[in-house]
Design an enzyme around this catalytic site. Structure first.
Site, PDB file in Angstrom:
ATOM      1  N   GLU A  48       8.700   2.443   6.993  1.00  9.88           N
ATOM      2  CA  GLU A  48       8.562   2.626   5.550  1.00  9.88           C
ATOM      3  C   GLU A  48       7.292   1.888   5.181  1.00  9.88           C
ATOM      4  O   GLU A  48       7.218   0.670   5.283  1.00  9.88           O
ATOM      5  CB  GLU A  48       9.817   2.072   4.862  1.00  9.88           C
ATOM      6  CG  GLU A  48       9.913   2.428   3.411  1.00  9.88           C
ATOM      7  CD  GLU A  48       9.353   1.325   2.540  1.00  9.88           C
ATOM      8  OE1 GLU A  48       8.134   1.341   2.291  1.00  9.88           O
ATOM      9  OE2 GLU A  48      10.137   0.456   2.125  1.00  9.88           O
TER      10      GLU A  48
ATOM     11  N   CYS B 243       7.759  -2.206  -2.901  1.00  4.30           N
ATOM     12  CA  CYS B 243       7.177  -0.975  -2.346  1.00  4.30           C
ATOM     13  C   CYS B 243       7.290   0.166  -3.350  1.00  4.30           C
ATOM     14  O   CYS B 243       6.618   1.186  -3.209  1.00  4.30           O
ATOM     15  CB  CYS B 243       7.808  -0.596  -1.015  1.00  4.30           C
ATOM     16  SG  CYS B 243       9.559  -0.897  -0.941  1.00  4.30           S
TER      17      CYS B 243
END
Lengths: 522, 522
Positions: A270, A307
Site C-alpha cells: 500500500e 495515507c
C-alpha cells in the site's frame, strides 16, 4: 546509554522462535518533538537473523495451519487483550518515538485491537460461501466426481511496519492480524522509527502465544534500520507473501524482487495516494465555507501524515469559489506548524514543497502559521490551472505532510480530462447534491475506475475497520489492485484455493463438510 | 494457395473492433496426422495490429462494463449457441489443425459451451456474499459511515490460446468466458497451431456480439506466430490482466514482463505439471492390476498432451509391486505410437526422452508400440530410485507427451522426502484404502501444500467444469497460486474490490442494494 527508562524495560533484541536474541548494538530511535535521539539501542538484523526468523516461522507453519479456526480466533482475541494489558506503556513509548498525540495513539490502539477482534469474530462465524459439487456416477459419457473447493494458508508471511501508524499498520497491525487469521506464521520487520513500540507490542503477542499454547515461531520480530535485512527477508524462499505499507520508491523495489524471484510471491504494497476531492457546483454554492473548513481539517489530520490525506482539490472556477477560497485561507492560517514523524520526513517535505512552489503557474493559496523550530513543517496549499497541473508530473506526486493543491477547472470537460489522466488512488471524494451527482454521473463512473474507495460527501481521512472496507486501489496506490489491507477481505491475501476431489468425508476439512451452513452444493 | 476449402471459407485476417482486417500473407497451420502444411494463409500481427485491437477493446470497455449481469449472461449463452450452430465446421477444421480425434473434439466443444453457460448461470444468480456496513451517526468518538464492498472489472484482458485445447483453453475458452463474465473486453492472441479454428470460433462470437447488440470491440482476435505480437500485447498500457496456458519457458517470460511494466498487471499463467500419483500399500495389494491399467489409460489421454497427464508414479518397493509392474508393461505394450499436436512438440518429446534414458540409474520400465512414421511418438515409462530421481532436475521436469516415470521408494520416509522436494503441481492423486489414508495422513497434509487439486482414488486427467473446480497450483504449476483458470472462481481473476462510502442509494450498483439476497449487512 541505558536499556531502561522509568515506564518499562527494553531489551532491544529480535524476537525469534519464542526467544529474545541478538546484540542490541545497532540503531536508536528518535524523539521528533524534542528533536533528539532516544536512549535505547536496538539490534540490527543481517541475513543470518532474518534466516533464523523465517526458519522459526516455517517450523511453526505445520502446527499452526492445523489449529482450528476457533483456536486462531482465541489467539487473536488474546493478542488484543494483552495489548490492552500494557496499553499505557505502549502509548507512552509510541508517543516518544512518533510524536503523535496521546488521543490519536489511544484511538489507534483501539483500532488495532478492533482489527484483531474483527478477524477473530469472522473465524467464529465465517460468512464466505464454500462450494461443493455432488458426485454423479451415472453421468454420461463420463461419471462426475465429488469435488469441494477449500482454502489453504500460503505459508510464512513477511510484514513491514509503517512509520505513520506505529500500531495499526505495524507489529500487530492489519497485515499481521489478517495473516495470522489466515493460518500463516509472521515475520515482522519493525519500522526503524519506532523499534521500542514494536518491542512492547511483540511482548504482548509473546504473552498471547504462551497463553494460547500456540507454536513457537508463529510470530517473529526482526529489528532493522538498513536495507540488508529487508531484502534478505523478501528473497527468502520460505517467505510466501509480503504485506507492506510505505513509500512508492521502496515498495516498488521490494515488489520487483518478489515478482522476479525464482519462485515469485505476491507482494501487497500500500504505497499511498493523493486522494482527490471533487467539489461539484450546486453544493459549492450551498456550502462553500463549511466545505473549505472540513477540507483543511481533514488535510491536517496527523499533520497530513495519513495515507488518505486529501492532497488534491478539484473545483470549478465559478462565482462561489471565491467564498470557498476565503474560508480555506482563514482556516489554514489558524493551523500550527508541527514536527513530523521523523526528521527525514520533515526534510523531504521541506524540499518537495520548495520545489513545487518554483514551478511555472503555481501560486500559494494559503499557509499555516510559520514554523518556530527548524524541524517543524508549515501547512501549505498551492493553486494551479488544470493544464499546468497536468503538464508537471511533480505536482501529481504525493507530498507526505500538511499539503494540498487546488486545481481550478474552467469546464466539466476539463474535470473529465483530469480524471482521465489521474494515477490510481486509494480514495477519492465527491462532494455534491443530488443534481450534481446526476449532472456528473459519467465523471463518477470514470472516477470509480481510478480508486479503491469512492466517497460521497465525506472526507477521506479515517479508514473504518469493518467487513466492507477496501484499502488499496489501482497502481501506484497499491501494487495489487485485487487486494485490500483493511477489512475482512484482507485475509484472502494470504490463502489460496485447493480442490479436493473424491476425498473421503472423514478427511475433509471442517468447512467443506455437510454440516457447514455456508456450504453450497451444486 | 487458396483461402477456401470445401467445408468452409476462411479469410485469414484479424478480427478487430468488429471488422476483419489485415493481409493474410503471414503463416500457415499444419496437419500433424498427414505431416503436411495446410493450405490457408493467416495474417501476422505486428505491434500496429495489436495496438488497434487493444484500442478497440479499451473503447468497448466503458459501454461493456455498464451492461447488466443479465445482458452479459445472455451474451455468453449466445456465444455457446453460435458455436453449436457451426459445430461441424469447427470440429472438422480443428481436427485438421490438431490431429485430435473427432470424439475428443466433440467433448471439448461441449465443455467449452458448458463453461460459457456456467458463467452465464452464475450471472443470473450470483452466489457470492456482498458486504455492507450500516451507518451509525451517533457512534462515539466518531460517527460511522455507510460502506459497501463492490467489484469492478479490471479492463481489457489479453488471452493466449493453448495448443493442446484448441477450443476449451483457446479463443472462446475458460479465460475468455471468465473475462467476459467479469465485464472485461478481450483480445485473444490465437495459437499459431490452430488459426483456422480460432477464426471459426471468432466468427461464432462475432455473430453473438451482433445478436446481443454488444459493443463493437468487446472481443478481438489477433493471429500471430511470432513473439513480436505477444510481447506488444502484454506490454500495452491498456491491457489490465493476462490469461495464459502454455509452457513454463514462455509463461515465465511473459509473467516477468507483466510484473515489471511501469504499471504492473496480474499474469495468470497455467504452466503445466507432472501430476504425481501415490499408490499406498494396502490398496496396492488389493488392486495392483487395475491400478496399473487405469494409470496407463490416464497417461495416454490425448496421447499424453493433457496438462493433468500423470507423469510421476510413486510406489513402495513391496511384494505387490511386481504384479503392478507386469500389468503396467502389458498395458503399455498395447498402446500405439501416434502424431503429436505439432511437429515441434513431437521433436521435443523425442529429444527429452532420449536424454532422460541416458541418465545414470534410469531404466526403461515399459514402452508402447514402435513408431511407424518419423513424426509419431512412442509411449514410454521409465523407472528410477528416489535418490536418483531427486539427484537430477531433468527427471522432475514435465515431458509433454505419453510419458511417465515410476519412482520406487524403500520406506515411508523416502516418500515423505520426495513430497517435500516436489515442485508445485496442478494435481496429485492418492490411491489408498481407509487404512492407507490413516497411516499416511501426514503425507496427505504435506502433499496438499504442493498442489492445486488433491484427488483420491481417481486419475488426474479430466478437469470438471463446475463451481468447486480449481485448476492452478503453486509455482511453477501456475504463476499465481491464488487463482484458478477453471471453475466459477476463475471470474475473480478479472475483477477487483471497491468500497463505496456514503453513496446515495440511487447511485449504488445493483448488487449492493438492499434487495440483493446475497447482501450481508453488519
Amino acid at each position: 546509554m541505558t536499556q531502561q527508562d522509568n515506564t518499562t524495560s527494553l531489551c532491544g533484541q529480535h524476537f525469534i522462535g519464542g526467544q529474545w536474541i541478538g546484540k542490541a548494538d545497532g540503531f536508536t530511535s528518535f524523539n521528533p518533538v524534542e528533536n533528539t535521539p532516544l536512549p535505547w539501542l536496538f539490534a540490527e538484523a543481517a541475513e543470518q537473523e532474518v534466516n533464523q526468523a523465517v526458519n522459526a516461522a516455517q517450523s511453526a507453519f505445520s502446527a499452526y495451519r492445523q489449529t482450528t479456526a476457533m483456536q486462531k480466533s482465541e489467539f487473536l482475541d488474546e493478542i488484543a487483550k494483552q495489548i490492552m494489558a500494557d496499553v499505557d506503556s505502549i502509548i507512552a513509548i509510541a508517543h516518544q518515538e512518533t510524536g503523535l498525540p496521546f488521543a490519536r495513539l489511544q484511538g489507534e490502539t483501539a483500532r488495532t485491537c478492533n482489527q484483531l477482534k474483527m478477524f477473530a469474530s469472522y473465524l467464529r462465524a465465517p460468512t464466505d460461501a464454500r462450494y461443493a459439487d455432488k458426485a454423479d456416477p451415472d453421468r454420461m459419457p463420463l461419471p462426475k466426481a465429488d469435488s469441494r473447493l477449500g482454502y489453504l494458508p500460503l505459508g510464512a508471511v513477511a510484514v513491514f511496519g509503517a512509520s505513520n501508524f506505529p500500531l495499526a499498520f505495524s507489529t500487530a497491525g492489519g497485515d499481521t492480524a489478517s495473516a495470522l487469521a489466515a493460518g500463516c506464521p509472521v515475520v515482522v520487520k519493525g519500522h526503524p522509527a519506532h523499534p521500542a513500540t514494536s518491542e512492547l507490542v511483540t511482548k504482548a503477542i509473546a504473552r498471547a502465544i504462551n497463553a494460547c499454547n500456540m507454536p513457537t515461531g508463529v510470530f517473529n520480530l526482526v529489528q532493522a534500520s538498513q536495507a540488508t535485512g529487508a531484502i534478505a527477508l523478501v528473497r527468502h524462499p520460505d517467505i510466501k507473501a509480503v504485506g507492506f505499507t510505505g513509500s512508492l520508491k521502496v515498495g516498488r523495489i521490494l515488489a520487483d524482487i518478489c515478482a522476479t524471484r525464482p519462485l515469485p510471491i505476491p507482494f501487497y504494497g500500500e504505497l499511498g495516494s493523493i486522494n482527490p476531492q471533487f467539489i461539484l457546483p450546486t453544493l459549492m454554492v450551498e456550502s462553500a465555507e463549511s466545505l473549505a473548513r472540513s477540507q483543511v481539517l481533514s488535510m491536517m489530520m496527523g499533520h497530513g501524515q495519513f495515507c488518505t490525506s486529501p492532497g488534491l482539490i478539484v473545483v470549478l472556477k465559478d462565482a462561489a469559489l471565491k467564498r470557498y477560497l476565503a474560508s480555506f485561507s482563514d482556516e489554514m492560517a489558524a493551523q500550527d506548524a508541527a514536527p513530523m514523524l521523523t526528521p527525514g520526513i520533515a526534510a523531504t517535505y521541506q524540499k518537495m514543497t520548495q520545489a513545487l512552489m518554483a514551478i511555472k503557474g503555481v501560486n500559494v493559496l494559503a499557509q499555516g502559521k510559520a514554523a518556530t523550530a527548524s524541524h517543524h513543517t508549515r501547512p501549505l496549499a498551492l493553486t494551479v490551472s488544470v493544464s499546468d497541473y497536468l503538464a508537471n508530473q511533480a505536482l501529481q506526486t504525493e507530498v507526505f505532510g500538511p499539503f494540498a493543491i487546488l486545481v481550478q477547472c474552467e469546464t466539466i470537460e476539463e474535470i473529465d480530462y483530469l480524471v482521465h489522466m489521474l494515477d490510481g488512488q486509494l480514495t477519492a471524494s465527491i462532494h455534491g447534491l443530488e443534481k450534481d451527482l446526476k449532472d456528473y454521473s459519467q465523471l463518477i463512473d470514470n472516477l470509480s475506475y481510478k480508486v479503491g474507495r469512492l466517497i460521497f460527501n465525506q472526507m477521506p481521512t479515517g479508514v473504518e475497520v469493518c467487513y466492507s472496507m477496501n484499502h488499496g486501489g489501482p497502481y501506484p496506490a497499491s501494487t495489487d489492485v485485487r487486494s485490500t489491507s483493511v477489512g475482512i477481505e484482507a485475509m484472502k491475501r494470504f490463502v489460496r484455493p485447493i480442490c479436493y476431489q473424491n476425498m473421503p468425508l472423514s478427511q475433509l476439512p471442517r468447512d467443506l463438510r455437510p454440516e457447514n451452513p455456508q456450504l453450497m452444493t451444486f
